[in-house]
Design a protein around this motif. Structure first.
Motif, PDB file in Angstrom:
ATOM      1  N   GLU A 127       1.105 -18.632   1.449  1.00  0.00           N
ATOM      2  CA  GLU A 127      -0.474 -18.822   1.222  1.00  0.00           C
ATOM      3  C   GLU A 127      -0.900 -17.977   2.473  1.00  0.00           C
ATOM      4  O   GLU A 127      -0.428 -17.282   3.336  1.00  0.00           O
ATOM      5  N   PRO A 128      -2.404 -17.931   2.375  1.00  0.00           N
ATOM      6  CA  PRO A 128      -3.225 -17.226   3.325  1.00  0.00           C
ATOM      7  C   PRO A 128      -2.708 -17.455   4.942  1.00  0.00           C
ATOM      8  O   PRO A 128      -2.819 -16.740   5.630  1.00  0.00           O
ATOM      9  N   ASP A 129      -2.422 -18.583   4.979  1.00  0.00           N
ATOM     10  CA  ASP A 129      -2.073 -19.160   6.214  1.00  0.00           C
ATOM     11  C   ASP A 129      -0.772 -19.567   6.519  1.00  0.00           C
ATOM     12  O   ASP A 129      -0.380 -20.427   7.486  1.00  0.00           O
ATOM     13  N   ALA A 130       0.001 -19.431   5.749  1.00  0.00           N
ATOM     14  CA  ALA A 130       1.657 -19.681   5.778  1.00  0.00           C
ATOM     15  C   ALA A 130       2.430 -18.726   4.958  1.00  0.00           C
ATOM     16  O   ALA A 130       2.390 -18.564   3.903  1.00  0.00           O
ATOM     17  N   GLY A 131       2.974 -17.790   5.861  1.00  0.00           N
ATOM     18  CA  GLY A 131       3.787 -16.626   5.298  1.00  0.00           C
ATOM     19  C   GLY A 131       5.297 -16.914   5.885  1.00  0.00           C
ATOM     20  O   GLY A 131       6.025 -17.535   4.991  1.00  0.00           O
ATOM     21  N   SER A 132       5.536 -16.238   6.926  1.00  0.00           N
ATOM     22  CA  SER A 132       6.651 -16.675   7.433  1.00  0.00           C
ATOM     23  C   SER A 132       7.212 -18.172   7.487  1.00  0.00           C
ATOM     24  O   SER A 132       8.419 -18.482   7.344  1.00  0.00           O
ATOM     25  N   PHE A 156      -0.451 -12.727  -2.292  1.00  0.00           N
ATOM     26  CA  PHE A 156       0.739 -11.823  -2.200  1.00  0.00           C
ATOM     27  C   PHE A 156       1.558 -11.977  -3.125  1.00  0.00           C
ATOM     28  O   PHE A 156       3.011 -11.846  -3.013  1.00  0.00           O
ATOM     29  N   LEU A 201      -4.868  -7.174  -4.862  1.00  0.00           N
ATOM     30  CA  LEU A 201      -4.956  -6.899  -3.706  1.00  0.00           C
ATOM     31  C   LEU A 201      -4.884  -5.352  -3.591  1.00  0.00           C
ATOM     32  O   LEU A 201      -4.043  -4.863  -4.306  1.00  0.00           O
ATOM     33  N   LYS A 202      -5.665  -4.883  -2.654  1.00  0.00           N
ATOM     34  CA  LYS A 202      -5.488  -3.465  -2.389  1.00  0.00           C
ATOM     35  C   LYS A 202      -4.638  -3.150  -1.214  1.00  0.00           C
ATOM     36  O   LYS A 202      -4.753  -3.769  -0.323  1.00  0.00           O
ATOM     37  N   LYS A 203      -3.637  -2.212  -1.610  1.00  0.00           N
ATOM     38  CA  LYS A 203      -2.607  -2.381  -0.631  1.00  0.00           C
ATOM     39  C   LYS A 203      -2.541  -0.765   0.023  1.00  0.00           C
ATOM     40  O   LYS A 203      -3.121   0.305  -0.564  1.00  0.00           O
ATOM     41  N   MET A 204      -1.876  -0.663   1.102  1.00  0.00           N
ATOM     42  CA  MET A 204      -1.370   1.028   1.631  1.00  0.00           C
ATOM     43  C   MET A 204      -0.536   1.409   0.682  1.00  0.00           C
ATOM     44  O   MET A 204      -0.772   2.523   0.304  1.00  0.00           O
ATOM     45  N   GLY A 205       0.535   0.803  -0.041  1.00  0.00           N
ATOM     46  CA  GLY A 205       1.286   1.484  -1.159  1.00  0.00           C
ATOM     47  C   GLY A 205       1.587   0.336  -2.264  1.00  0.00           C
ATOM     48  O   GLY A 205       0.544  -0.573  -2.388  1.00  0.00           O
ATOM     49  N   LEU A 206       2.537   0.547  -2.846  1.00  0.00           N
ATOM     50  CA  LEU A 206       2.795  -0.208  -4.269  1.00  0.00           C
ATOM     51  C   LEU A 206       1.609  -0.453  -4.879  1.00  0.00           C
ATOM     52  O   LEU A 206       1.248  -1.427  -5.508  1.00  0.00           O
ATOM     53  N   VAL A 360       6.341  -1.665   3.283  1.00  0.00           N
ATOM     54  CA  VAL A 360       6.167  -3.170   3.105  1.00  0.00           C
ATOM     55  C   VAL A 360       7.512  -3.841   3.018  1.00  0.00           C
ATOM     56  O   VAL A 360       7.588  -5.171   3.093  1.00  0.00           O
ATOM     57  N   ILE A 363       8.321  -6.173   5.545  1.00  0.00           N
ATOM     58  CA  ILE A 363       7.656  -7.105   5.800  1.00  0.00           C
ATOM     59  C   ILE A 363       7.676  -8.245   4.571  1.00  0.00           C
ATOM     60  O   ILE A 363       7.792  -9.482   5.056  1.00  0.00           O
TER      61      ILE A 363
END
Lengths: 381, 407
Positions: A127-132, A156, A201-206, A360, A363
Motif C-alpha cells: 500500500e502507499p504507506d505499507a511496503g516492507s 506497485f 506507474l511511470k518508472k525508471m525501468g520495466l 528495482v 527493491i
C-alpha cells in the motif's frame, strides 16, 4: 558446471523454449516497452504452448511438470532481456496461492484460465504507506452477508493493468493482536463493482511492465472468493514469499548472465587503440571479476533451487540469494554499461534497458534491507 | 562546506542558486526528460541574460573575471537540475576555454561574447563513431583549399547537435604527422553546411538534442581556425579541464539534490512504527552518502585551485572527475534504496537523476581514461620527485640492498 536439478528432458525443453523466445518474444521487447504493456496475445500464445504454469496438474490445464521447468522459462525470458514480461509472477508466484489455498470449486474456476492465459494474475499486498511493513496495511474487508466489502488502495501491482484476477490482502479483523492475525486474502475479479485500476506507474525501468495502483471502494467481493481461511493471509504470504523470492533471484541471476554475455561479446568486437576493448588488462580483469561473481551466484542459486525442489526450508538462504544476487546483477549492469562506453548509454543496446530494469530487483519482493532483517532474525539477532 | 569559499564566491554561488530555484520551471525539466523538447537553448538564453555563463572569463567578453573555485561552486548549483541542463550550462565554459586561451580577438568578439550572452547556442564535436577515448586517432579530415578548409567526416554523441548555432570541431589536418601534431581545431557554424543525421535515444541526459553530425565537404573560412594549424593538442588538453571539472561539479549538485530528497523522505516515511531514518541501515546509508559527498566536493575545490594555478592540473582534475562522478553515482543509488519502490517511480526525481548520473562516468573521458591519465602523471611525478623527501625505505626493519632484486 553440471546443474544437478536439470536432466536431459529439461535441456530439450530449454532448447525448444529458447527458440520460442527468440522468435516470439525477443523481437518485441522494445515495442512492448513503448506500449507500456505486454499484449494479451503474447500471454495466450504462451498458454497455447503450455508455457504457463507447467507445474499445474493436467486436470487444471497444466503439464504436471516440476519446478525446474518454471525455472527454465523464467531464465530464458530474462536472458533475452524481456525483464518486463513477468511470466514468473503469474505462473510461479500468484498461481501457487490459488493452488495451495483455494478449495476445489475455486480451483476449477480459476486455475484452467491461469494455465491458458485467458486469466492473467496479480497479487496486491503493498500500500502507499505499507511496503516492507506489511502488517501496517490499512485495506479492510468487512463481511456483509454473502459478500465482503473491500476498501483501501494498493500500489506497485505488477501485471496490474492487464490482470483479470487479483489476490488482495486486507484486514478482516481490525482488533486482531498481533495485527497480522487479522489479514485475509480475497480474490477480486476484473469488473467487480467498486474495483478501479489506476494509471500505469511511470518508472525508471520495466517500461513494458504495466505496474499500477488499485483502488477498492466498497468493492463487493463474494464470500466464496475468500482464499483459504480468514485471518491466515499473513501466514499464507510468508509461506509463498519464499518461492517469490526464489523466482526473483532466478530472474536476477539470468539477467546478470545475459548482461555479462552481451558485454563480453561487445568487448571482443569493439576495437580501440587498435585492439579489442576486452584485451586491455583493466577490462579483461573487470570481466573476469564479473564472471566470477556471476558464477558464484549461479552455484549458490542452483543449490537453492535443488533444496526448494526437495521441499527443504530455504527461508534464510533464499533471503541471502535475493539480496546478494540482485545487488550482484546491478554491479554487472553498472560495469556492463561502463565497458560499452557511450553505446551503453544508448537505448538501442540491450544493456541500457537491462541497467534500468534490474535496479528495482534490490527493491521489489522485499528490499535488500528486509532480506537482511530476515537473515539476522534467523541468526538469533 | 562554505569554508572553502570567499564572501565574493559565496555571493555569486547564491546568485546562481536563486536563478536555479526561480528561473527554471519544472515543466521544462520534465519536457526535456520526456523528449518533448530537444534543446537546452532556452536555458542558455536565460542564463546568458542573467550573466551567469562563463563566470571565470574576462568581463570584456561577458564573463565576470572570477576563478575556477567560483565556477565549481556555481556548477554544483546547476547540477541539481541534472546532467542535461548541467551540460547546457557548462558548454559555453568548455568551448569558451578554447576561444579565450587560443582564439583571435575577432573570434572572441564574434563567437565567445554572444555565446556568453546566451545569444548563440554552442556545441562541441569530439567523439567519432570509431571511438571517443582514442581522440587523436580521429578520421575527420580538414584539407586546406584557398582561403578555406574543407571538413569531411562524422562526429557522434554531440549534445546540441540538433540546433546549435556553432560547433567547436577537431579534425585531422595532417594525417601523416604524429597524432599529437596532426589535428586542428575549428569554429564551424551550422550554416556552413553541417548535417544532423540522427538524434540518439539516451538512458538519461535527455532533451539536449544529442546527435550525429556529418561534415560532407563543409567549407570553413581560415579565419575560423582556432590556435595554430596542427596545434589542437594543446587546445584539447586545456579544454579537458572545464570538461572534467564541470562534469565533477555538476555531479555534486545532482547527488546533493537526491540525498536531500531521500533524507527528508526518511524523516517522514514510517515503517514498523517509526520513521525509517531511525533504522541504522537507513541512517548509516545517509551518513555514508554525506561523507562521500563532502570528500568529493573537497577534491573538486582542490582541483579548481589547481586549475586556477600555473601548473598543468591534469592529474588532480582527472581525479576529481573520477572520484566525484563515482561517489555521486553511489549517493544517488543509496538515495533510491532509501526511498524503496516509490523512488523507482517517476513520482520522485531520483530515477531521473540516476539515469542522468550514469553518463557522467562515461562522458568527457570515461573514468578508465581518467585512470590512464592519473597513473601516467603519478608515475612521472614520483620518478622525477625522488630524493626530495625522506626515503622511508631506509626505515625498514631489516634493510638489505642485496635482497632488493628487481630483475
Amino acid at each position: 558446471m553440471a546443474r544437478r536439478w536439470l536432466d536431459q528432458e529439461h535441456e530439450i525443453f530449454r532448447e525448444a523454449f529458447r527458440r520460442y523466445v527468440q522468435k516470439e518474444i525477443a523481437p518485441h521487447i522494445a515495442e512492448w516497452d513503448q506500449q507500456g504493456q505486454v499484449p494479451r496475445e503474447a500471454w495466450l500464445a504462451l498458454g497455447r504452448q503450455g508455457y504457463l504454469c507447467p507445474w499445474l496438474e493436467e486436470r487444471y490445464g497444466g503439464s504436471g511438470a516440476d519446478f525446474g521447468y518454471s525455472v527454465i522459462i523464467i531464465e530464458e525470458i530474462a536472458r533475452a532481456g524481456a525483464l518486463s514480461f513477468m511470466v514468473g509472477l503469474h505462473s510461479d508466484i500468484v498461481t501457487p496461492y490459488l493452488h495451495a489455498f483455494a478449495n476445489e470449486e475455486q480451483r476449477q474456476r480459476w486455475l484452467p484460465g491461469a494455465a491458458s492465459g485467458q486469466s492473467i494474475l496479480a497479487i496486491a499486498m503493498t500500500e502507499p504507506d505499507a511496503g516492507s511493513d506489511l502488517q501496517a496495511m490499512r485495506a479492510t474487508a468487512s463481511k456483509d452477508g454473502e459478500h465482503y466489502l473491500l476498501n483501501g488502495s494498493k500500489t506497485f501491482i505488477s501485471n496490474g493493468q492487464c490482470c483479470d484476477l487479483v489476490i488482495v490482502a486486507a484486514k478482516t479483523d481490525l482488533q486482531a493482536d498481533p495485527a497480522r492475525g487479522g489479514i485475509s486474502l480475497l480474490v477480486v475479479e476484473e469488473g467487480a463493482p467498486g474495483f478501479v485500476k489506476g494509471n500505469k506507474l511511470k518508472k525508471m525501468g520495466l517500461h513494458g511492465q504495466d505496474t499500477c495502483e488499485m483502488v477498492f471502494s466498497d468493492c463487493r467481493v463474494p464470500a466464496a472468493n475468500l482464499l483459504g481461511r480468514e485471518g491466515r493471509g499473513f501466514a499464507y504470504m510468508m509461506e509463498k514469499l519464499q518461492q517469490e523470492r526464489l523466482v526473483c533471484a532466478v530472474m536476477s541471476q539470468a539477467a546478470a548472465e545475459a548482461m555479462l554475455r552481451w558485454t563480453v561479446d561487445y568487448c571482443q568486437e569493439r576495437r580501440i587503440f587498435g585492439r579489442p576493448v576486452g584485451q586491455f588488462q583493466h577490462n579483461a580483469f573487470k570481466l573476469a571479476e564479473m564472471a566470477t561473481e556471476v558464477e558464484l551466484g549461479r552455484a549458490f542459486l542452483d543449490e537453492l533451487i535443488e533444496d526448494h525442489m526437495a521441499g527443504r526450508d530455504i527461508v534464510s538462504k533464499v533471503s541471502m540469494a535475493k539480496w546478494w544476487i540482485s545487488e550482484m546483477a546491478n554491479r554487472v549492469a553498472y560495469h556492463g554499461v561502463q565497458l560499452h562506453g557511450g553505446y551503453g548509454y544508448m537505448e538501442e543496446y540491450p544493456i541500457c534497458r537491462a541497467y534500468r530494469d534490474v535496479r528495482v530487483h534490490t527493491i521489489f519482493a522485499g528490499t535488500t534491507e528486509v532480506m537482511k532483517s530476515i537473515i539476522a532474525k534467523r541468526m538469533g539477532l | 562546506m562554505d569554508y572553502l569559499l570567499s564572501p565574493e564566491q559565496l555571493a555569486v554561488r547564491d546568485e546562481v542558486r536563486r536563478f536555479v530555484k526561480e528561473q527554471v520551471p519544472s515543466r521544462m525539466v520534465r519536457e526535456m526528460d520526456q523528449g518533448e523538447l530537444e534543446s537546452g537553448r532556452w536555458f542558455v538564453e536565460k542564463a546568458g541574460a542573467a550573466g551567469i555563463l562563463g563566470l571565470r572569463f574576462p568581463k570584456a567578453y561577458g564573463g565576470r573575471g572570477l576563478n575556477w573555485v567560483a565556477d565549481v561552486a556555481c556548477m554544483e548549483e546547476v547540477g541539481v537540475l541534472g546532467t542535461s541542463l548541467g551540460c547546457a550550462y557548462a558548454m559555453p565554459s568548455i568551448v569558451g576555454e578554447a576561444l579565450v586561451r587560443f582564439g583571435t580577438e575577432e573570434q572572441k568578439n564574434k563567437y565567445l561574447a554572444p555565446t556568453l550572452a546566451g545569444r548563440l547556442y554552442s556545441a562541441e564535436g569530439l567523439t567519432e563513431p570509431r571511438g571517443g577515448s582514442d581522440f587523436f586517432g580521429a578520421t575527420t579530415t580538414a584539407v586546406a583549399d584557398g582561403d578555406e578548409f574543407v571538413l569531411s567526416g562524422q562526429k557522434r554523441f554531440v549534445v546540441g547537435a540538433r540546433d546549435s548555432d556553432w560547433f567547436l570541431v577537431y579534425a585531422k589536418s595532417d594525417p601523416q604527422a604524429h597524432p599529437h601534431k596532426s589535428m586542428s581545431c575549428f569554429i564551424v557554424e551550422r550554416d556552413f553546411g553541417v548535417e544532423v543525421q540522427n538524434i540518439y535515444q539516451l538512458m538519461g541526459t535527455r532533451g539536449g538534442g544529442t546527435g550525429r553530425l556529418v561534415f560532407d565537404g563543409v567549407r570553413v573560412p581560415k579565419a575560423n581556425l582556432v590556435g595554430e594549424l596542427h596545434g589542437a593538442y594543446d587546445i584539447f588538453n586545456r579544454m579537458m579541464v572545464p570538461e572534467r571539472l564541470t562534469s565533477a561539479a555538476g555531479a555534486l549538485g545532482s547527488a546533493r539534490a537526491a540525498l536531500e530528497v531521500a533524507t527528508r523522505y526518511s524523516t517522514r516515511r514510517k515503517a514498523f512504527g517509526q520513521t525509517i531514518n531511525r533504522f541504522q541501515a537507513v541512517g548509516f546509508m545517509v551518513a555514508d552518502s554525506v561523507a562521500l559527498l563532502d570528500a568529493a566536493r573537497a577534491l573538486c575545490y582542490v582541483a579548481a585551485r589547481a586549475a586556477d594555478g600555473q601548473d598543468d592540473p591534469r592529474r588532480i582534475v582527472s581525479e576529481a572527475k573520477k572520484v566525484t562522478t563515482e561517489n555521486c553515482w553511489q549517493i544517488i543509488n543509496n538515495a533510491m534504496q532509501v526511498m524503496g519502490g516509490i523512488g523507482y517511480t517517476t513520482v520522485y526525481p531520483i530515477e531521473r537523476l540516476m539515469r542522468d548520473a550514469r553518463l557522467s562516468l562515461i562522458w568527457t573521458g570515461s573514468n578508465q581514461v581518467m585512470n590512464l591519465l592519473i597513473q601516467h602523471e603519478w608515475y612521472k611525478e614520483v620518478m622525477q620527485g625522488g630524493g626530495k623527501a625522506r626515503d622511508v625505505e631506509d626505515d625498514a626493519l631489516t634493510p638489505d640492498e642485496q635482497e632488493k632484486v628487481y630483475e
